[in-house]
Design an enzyme around this catalytic site. Structure first.
Site, PDB file in Angstrom:
ATOM      1  N   PHE A 180      59.795 -49.378 -11.423  1.00 40.50           N
ATOM      2  CA  PHE A 180      60.832 -50.399 -11.587  1.00 40.50           C
ATOM      3  C   PHE A 180      60.802 -51.090 -12.950  1.00 40.50           C
ATOM      4  O   PHE A 180      61.780 -51.712 -13.350  1.00 40.50           O
ATOM      5  CB  PHE A 180      60.698 -51.472 -10.485  1.00 40.50           C
ATOM      6  CG  PHE A 180      59.578 -52.465 -10.726  1.00 40.50           C
ATOM      7  CD1 PHE A 180      59.735 -53.515 -11.620  1.00 40.50           C
ATOM      8  CD2 PHE A 180      58.357 -52.351 -10.075  1.00 40.50           C
ATOM      9  CE1 PHE A 180      58.715 -54.418 -11.861  1.00 40.50           C
ATOM     10  CE2 PHE A 180      57.319 -53.242 -10.314  1.00 40.50           C
ATOM     11  CZ  PHE A 180      57.511 -54.282 -11.217  1.00 40.50           C
ATOM     12  N   LYS A 204      64.349 -39.267  -9.797  1.00 39.73           N
ATOM     13  CA  LYS A 204      64.253 -40.190  -8.657  1.00 39.73           C
ATOM     14  C   LYS A 204      63.850 -41.553  -9.239  1.00 39.73           C
ATOM     15  O   LYS A 204      62.679 -41.832  -9.470  1.00 39.73           O
ATOM     16  CB  LYS A 204      63.189 -39.689  -7.672  1.00 39.73           C
ATOM     17  CG  LYS A 204      63.398 -40.128  -6.241  1.00 39.73           C
ATOM     18  CD  LYS A 204      63.452 -41.616  -6.025  1.00 39.73           C
ATOM     19  CE  LYS A 204      62.084 -42.245  -5.921  1.00 39.73           C
ATOM     20  NZ  LYS A 204      62.152 -43.726  -5.799  1.00 39.73           N
ATOM     21  N   GLU A 207      63.797 -47.430  -6.389  1.00 37.17           N
ATOM     22  CA  GLU A 207      64.854 -47.974  -5.523  1.00 37.17           C
ATOM     23  C   GLU A 207      65.122 -49.450  -5.840  1.00 37.17           C
ATOM     24  O   GLU A 207      66.136 -50.005  -5.424  1.00 37.17           O
ATOM     25  CB  GLU A 207      64.489 -47.787  -4.041  1.00 37.17           C
ATOM     26  CG  GLU A 207      63.235 -48.509  -3.569  1.00 37.17           C
ATOM     27  CD  GLU A 207      61.947 -47.734  -3.847  1.00 37.17           C
ATOM     28  OE1 GLU A 207      61.855 -47.046  -4.877  1.00 37.17           O
ATOM     29  OE2 GLU A 207      61.024 -47.847  -3.010  1.00 37.17           O
ATOM     30  N   SER A 257      52.421 -46.768  -9.755  1.00 35.92           N
ATOM     31  CA  SER A 257      51.098 -47.321  -9.446  1.00 35.92           C
ATOM     32  C   SER A 257      50.078 -46.192  -9.259  1.00 35.92           C
ATOM     33  O   SER A 257      50.442 -45.056  -8.920  1.00 35.92           O
ATOM     34  CB  SER A 257      51.184 -48.150  -8.170  1.00 35.92           C
ATOM     35  OG  SER A 257      51.561 -47.304  -7.097  1.00 35.92           O
ATOM     36  N   CYS A 312      52.595 -51.629 -18.063  1.00 33.19           N
ATOM     37  CA  CYS A 312      51.299 -50.969 -17.900  1.00 33.19           C
ATOM     38  C   CYS A 312      50.453 -51.129 -19.149  1.00 33.19           C
ATOM     39  O   CYS A 312      49.286 -50.795 -19.156  1.00 33.19           O
ATOM     40  CB  CYS A 312      51.501 -49.499 -17.581  1.00 33.19           C
ATOM     41  SG  CYS A 312      52.275 -48.613 -18.923  1.00 33.19           S
ATOM     42  N   GLU A 406      44.891 -54.625 -10.648  1.00 31.28           N
ATOM     43  CA  GLU A 406      46.086 -54.821 -11.472  1.00 31.28           C
ATOM     44  C   GLU A 406      46.933 -55.933 -10.839  1.00 31.28           C
ATOM     45  O   GLU A 406      47.339 -55.818  -9.681  1.00 31.28           O
ATOM     46  CB  GLU A 406      46.896 -53.514 -11.517  1.00 31.28           C
ATOM     47  CG  GLU A 406      48.134 -53.627 -12.382  1.00 31.28           C
ATOM     48  CD  GLU A 406      48.907 -52.314 -12.486  1.00 31.28           C
ATOM     49  OE1 GLU A 406      48.985 -51.567 -11.494  1.00 31.28           O
ATOM     50  OE2 GLU A 406      49.458 -52.055 -13.573  1.00 31.28           O
TER      51      GLU A 406
HETATM   52  P1  NAD Z   1      55.253 -47.632  -7.394  1.00 34.56           P
HETATM   53  O1  NAD Z   1      54.093 -46.715  -7.444  1.00 34.56           O
HETATM   54  O2  NAD Z   1      55.364 -48.557  -6.236  1.00 34.56           O
HETATM   55  O3  NAD Z   1      56.626 -46.780  -7.402  1.00 34.56           O
HETATM   56  C1  NAD Z   1      56.825 -45.757  -8.343  1.00 34.56           C
HETATM   57  C2  NAD Z   1      57.737 -44.699  -7.728  1.00 34.56           C
HETATM   58  O4  NAD Z   1      57.091 -44.155  -6.579  1.00 34.56           O
HETATM   59  C3  NAD Z   1      59.065 -45.271  -7.261  1.00 34.56           C
HETATM   60  O5  NAD Z   1      60.090 -44.378  -7.613  1.00 34.56           O
HETATM   61  C4  NAD Z   1      58.894 -45.400  -5.751  1.00 34.56           C
HETATM   62  O6  NAD Z   1      60.090 -45.223  -5.049  1.00 34.56           O
HETATM   63  C5  NAD Z   1      57.915 -44.291  -5.413  1.00 34.56           C
HETATM   64  N1  NAD Z   1      57.030 -44.618  -4.281  1.00 34.56           N
HETATM   65  C6  NAD Z   1      56.594 -45.849  -3.889  1.00 34.56           C
HETATM   66  N2  NAD Z   1      55.758 -45.741  -2.849  1.00 34.56           N
HETATM   67  C7  NAD Z   1      55.644 -44.419  -2.560  1.00 34.56           C
HETATM   68  C8  NAD Z   1      54.912 -43.663  -1.584  1.00 34.56           C
HETATM   69  N3  NAD Z   1      54.127 -44.256  -0.693  1.00 34.56           N
HETATM   70  N4  NAD Z   1      55.028 -42.328  -1.612  1.00 34.56           N
HETATM   71  C9  NAD Z   1      55.812 -41.710  -2.513  1.00 34.56           C
HETATM   72  N5  NAD Z   1      56.534 -42.376  -3.454  1.00 34.56           N
HETATM   73  C10 NAD Z   1      56.456 -43.707  -3.467  1.00 34.56           C
HETATM   74  O7  NAD Z   1      55.284 -48.410  -8.786  1.00 34.56           O
HETATM   75  P2  NAD Z   1      56.259 -49.606  -9.212  1.00 34.56           P
HETATM   76  O8  NAD Z   1      55.859 -50.820  -8.446  1.00 34.56           O
HETATM   77  O9  NAD Z   1      57.661 -49.167  -9.189  1.00 34.56           O
HETATM   78  O10 NAD Z   1      55.844 -49.762 -10.748  1.00 34.56           O
HETATM   79  C11 NAD Z   1      54.757 -50.535 -11.180  1.00 34.56           C
HETATM   80  C12 NAD Z   1      53.530 -49.681 -11.396  1.00 34.56           C
HETATM   81  O11 NAD Z   1      53.823 -48.652 -12.337  1.00 34.56           O
HETATM   82  C13 NAD Z   1      52.371 -50.460 -12.014  1.00 34.56           C
HETATM   83  O12 NAD Z   1      51.193 -50.074 -11.375  1.00 34.56           O
HETATM   84  C14 NAD Z   1      52.373 -50.042 -13.471  1.00 34.56           C
HETATM   85  O13 NAD Z   1      51.126 -50.155 -14.123  1.00 34.56           O
HETATM   86  C15 NAD Z   1      52.799 -48.619 -13.336  1.00 34.56           C
HETATM   87  N6  NAD Z   1      53.357 -48.092 -14.593  1.00 34.56           N
HETATM   88  C16 NAD Z   1      52.577 -47.223 -15.282  1.00 34.56           C
HETATM   89  C17 NAD Z   1      53.024 -46.722 -16.488  1.00 34.56           C
HETATM   90  C18 NAD Z   1      52.168 -45.778 -17.290  1.00 34.56           C
HETATM   91  O14 NAD Z   1      52.656 -45.250 -18.261  1.00 34.56           O
HETATM   92  N7  NAD Z   1      50.920 -45.536 -16.912  1.00 34.56           N
HETATM   93  C19 NAD Z   1      54.285 -47.102 -16.983  1.00 34.56           C
HETATM   94  C20 NAD Z   1      55.061 -47.982 -16.229  1.00 34.56           C
HETATM   95  C21 NAD Z   1      54.577 -48.471 -15.018  1.00 34.56           C
END
Ligand code: NAD
Length: 515
Positions: A180, A204, A207, A257, A312, A406
């Site tokens: 997000f 994808k 959401e 994450s 991140c 985090e």
């Molecule tokens: P998230 O992991 O909750 O969601 C990421 C994606 O995974 C979304 O598209 C979501 O719909 C999907 N998702 C969520 N739960 C899932 C599940 N149980 N099974 C399968 N898919 C699932 O992350 P977020 O809250 O959207 O973003 C924040 C996180 O992203 C933070 O931890 C941040 O550090 C990380 N991030 C990392 C980088 C990097 O380059 N390392 C860059 C940006 C964000």
């Protein structure tokens, strides 16, 4: 200022071929429950699902649209579309494919303000931060436009009359799953590079921020991208799992994450797919006593609070080495200049606000000292917005939850250390390894930390050490699963496979091809 509500007001009730993304989010122009559509084979189509989630504007806590929780059948439709387009697109010369992205870059520039405002609206970050995101999307697109030059194959006469050549081929249908916190930039980390290199894609998006991807689809179409080359399926876990399981998808990038990155990596590779999954972070900024006071304070404050700490690359822990109370005082002064609703945006959701404030309260309960307190902030005129003020917490111990997990909010935990080695031990003990920085005026001390910090991206006197193109972005340890990086030159290896051809050109040469 761009407003999704204004776009929705112009929207048509049904989706027809060639319809713009603006129209494709709406069924009713006034109540904020307008439906976001998937994008398949160049058209906006309704998901087969009847389940929807609200899309919120975090700055004001109001619903702006509804996003479908699409199904495996929706994924299958998108993969078929991408697979159908692959034959012609991958056979199109790269110098022709890249022309689409020259036009796309121009469109990103032309529509930068409306793209910026949409990011601000669905994510809650400030207008300035949203614009920086669009600028980064433009920069990665520029880089993708250099692919014909930098991704050219190799050829060598390895023996008399015998040559070996290496050509790069696209891997096929790739999927990009995004978080997000950068609704425009993170999708664009993969779209231009993957498509210029001849792949087709299913995106994808998160959401929580599905709207920017609709505009991206719109602009790619306007740039002349053939139908089917780029597709979008909205939803959550079920869509991601269907992507991991689908036999028509060759490779997956994931950004999000660590918990989900691991799940996706294991599931995707169990189906023998190529996968690169970027996870969360806990970035340590090591501040040495000789650090420049003003520069360090302003950099650390900007790093911990930018994008409301939802980066991140954000400073999450500052390891204060030796007597640096003067820098901490200056840091608190800088932090107090950061005003929620003004130069500090909202966090993504009510739940995120509650989670972040819980971390602060628990740290205080466990004995840490809150120097600047961002809890219970209310922004005048935006009382329902999800704001957390900048927060600085001193005397955090390495064993505390706030030192280890985090937080993903504008919160800085200061951990005291007596020596550089003690600071490095704290940094090294984190399971993450996205970024680390050192603040010092000594080149030797900086080098010492660079060599010993366990992170993929290191800053020296820089709070957010994001490598810019052509350099690659990616962390170490539990901040990334899979080899290689996601952007820059490393993207070439991820999005292509090598074909090695050995040819004997002169029939007169000796029978042994090694001759
Ligand atoms: P998230 O992991 O909750 O969601 C990421 C994606 O995974 C979304 O598209 C979501 O719909 C999907 N998702 C969520 N739960 C899932 C599940 N149980 N099974 C399968 N898919 C699932 O992350 P977020 O809250 O959207 O973003 C924040 C996180 O992203 C933070 O931890 C941040 O550090 C990380 N991030 C990392 C980088 C990097 O380059 N390392 C860059 C940006 C964000």
């Amino acid at each position: 200022m761009y407003s999704i509500q204004e776009d929705l007001a112009m929207a048509q009730p049904t989706v027809s071929p060639g319809q713009t993304a603006k129209a494709a989010v709406s069924s009713s122009p006034t109540n904020g429950s307008q439906k976001v559509h998937n994008y398949v084979n160049g058209k906006f189509v309704e998901s087969m699902s009847t389940d929807f989630l609200p899309v919120m504007n975090p700055s004001i806590g109001k619903q702006i649209a509804s996003v479908p929780l699409s199904t495996a059948a929706d994924v299958d439709e998108a993969v078929r579309s991408a697979a159908g387009a692959f034959t012609a697109w991958s056979a199109t010369p790269i110098k022709e494919r890249v022309q689409v992205f020259y036009r796309y870059k121009t469109l990103l520039e032309k529509h930068a303000n409306s793209l910026r405002d949409l990011v601000h609206e669905e994510n809650g970050k400030t207008i300035g931060e949203a614009m920086a995101e669009i600028e980064k999307s433009i920069e990665v697109t520029e880089f993708a436009c250099s692919m014909p030059q930098i991704a050219a194959g190799e050829i060598l006469e390895v023996s008399r009359g015998v040559e070996c050549r290496v050509d790069r081929y696209p891997v096929g249908v790739v999927a990009s799953i995004t978080p997000f916190n950068f609704p425009n930039m993170v999708p664009n980390w993969t779209i231009p590079n993957a498509l210029v290199l001849g792949n087709t894609m299913v995106l994808k998006p998160s959401e929580q921020v599905p709207l920017s991807s609709i505009r991206i689809a719109d602009l790619l179409k306007e740039a002349g991208l053939p139908d089917g080359v780029f597709n979008v399926v909205h939803g959550g876990q079920a869509v991601v799992e269907a992507i991991c399981d689908h036999p028509g998808i060759a490779a997956i990038t994931f950004v999000g994450s660590t918990r989900v990155a691991k799940l996706v990596y294991v599931r995707a590779t169990s189906h023998l797919k190529r996968a690169l999954c970027l996870g969360g972070a806990k970035n340590h900024l090591i501040v040495l006593p000789d650090a420049h006071e003003e520069m360090t304070a302003s950099n650390v404050a900007a790093s911990m609070s930018g994008c409301a700490g939802q980066r991140c690359m954000a400073a999450s822990a500052m390891v204060a080495v030796g007597p640096i109370d003067h820098i901490i005082k200056r840091l608190c002064d800088e932090t107090r200049k950061i005003v929620p609703g003004n130069n500090l945006g909202a966090v993504i959701s009510k739940q995120a606000k509650e989670r972040i404030e819980r971390y602060i309260t628990e740290a205080e309960r466990d004995g840490a000292k809150v120097l600047v307190d961002g809890r219970n902030v209310v922004v005048k005129g935006k009382e329902e917005g999800y704001y957390v003020g900048p927060t600085v917490i001193d005397h955090v111990r390495p064993d505390m939850k706030i030192a280890q997990e985090e937080v993903f909010g504008p919160v800085l935990a200061i951990i005291r250390a007596q020596t550089v080695d003690e600071a490095l031990k704290i940094e090294n003990s984190s399971p993450y390894g996205n970024a680390a920085s050192v603040f010092t005026q000594s080149g030797g001390a900086a080098r010492y930390v660079i060599e010993r910090a366990s992170a993929g991206m290191i800053g020296v006197n820089i709070g957010v050490p994001v490598p810019r193109e052509p350099f690659s972005f990616g962390g170490w340890n539990e901040s990334k699963f899979g080899s290689g990086d996601i952007t820059g030159k490393a993207a070439i290896d991820f999005f292509t496979k090598l074909k090695k051809t050995t040819t004997k050109w002169n029939p007169e040469s000796r029978a042994n091809w090694m001759s």
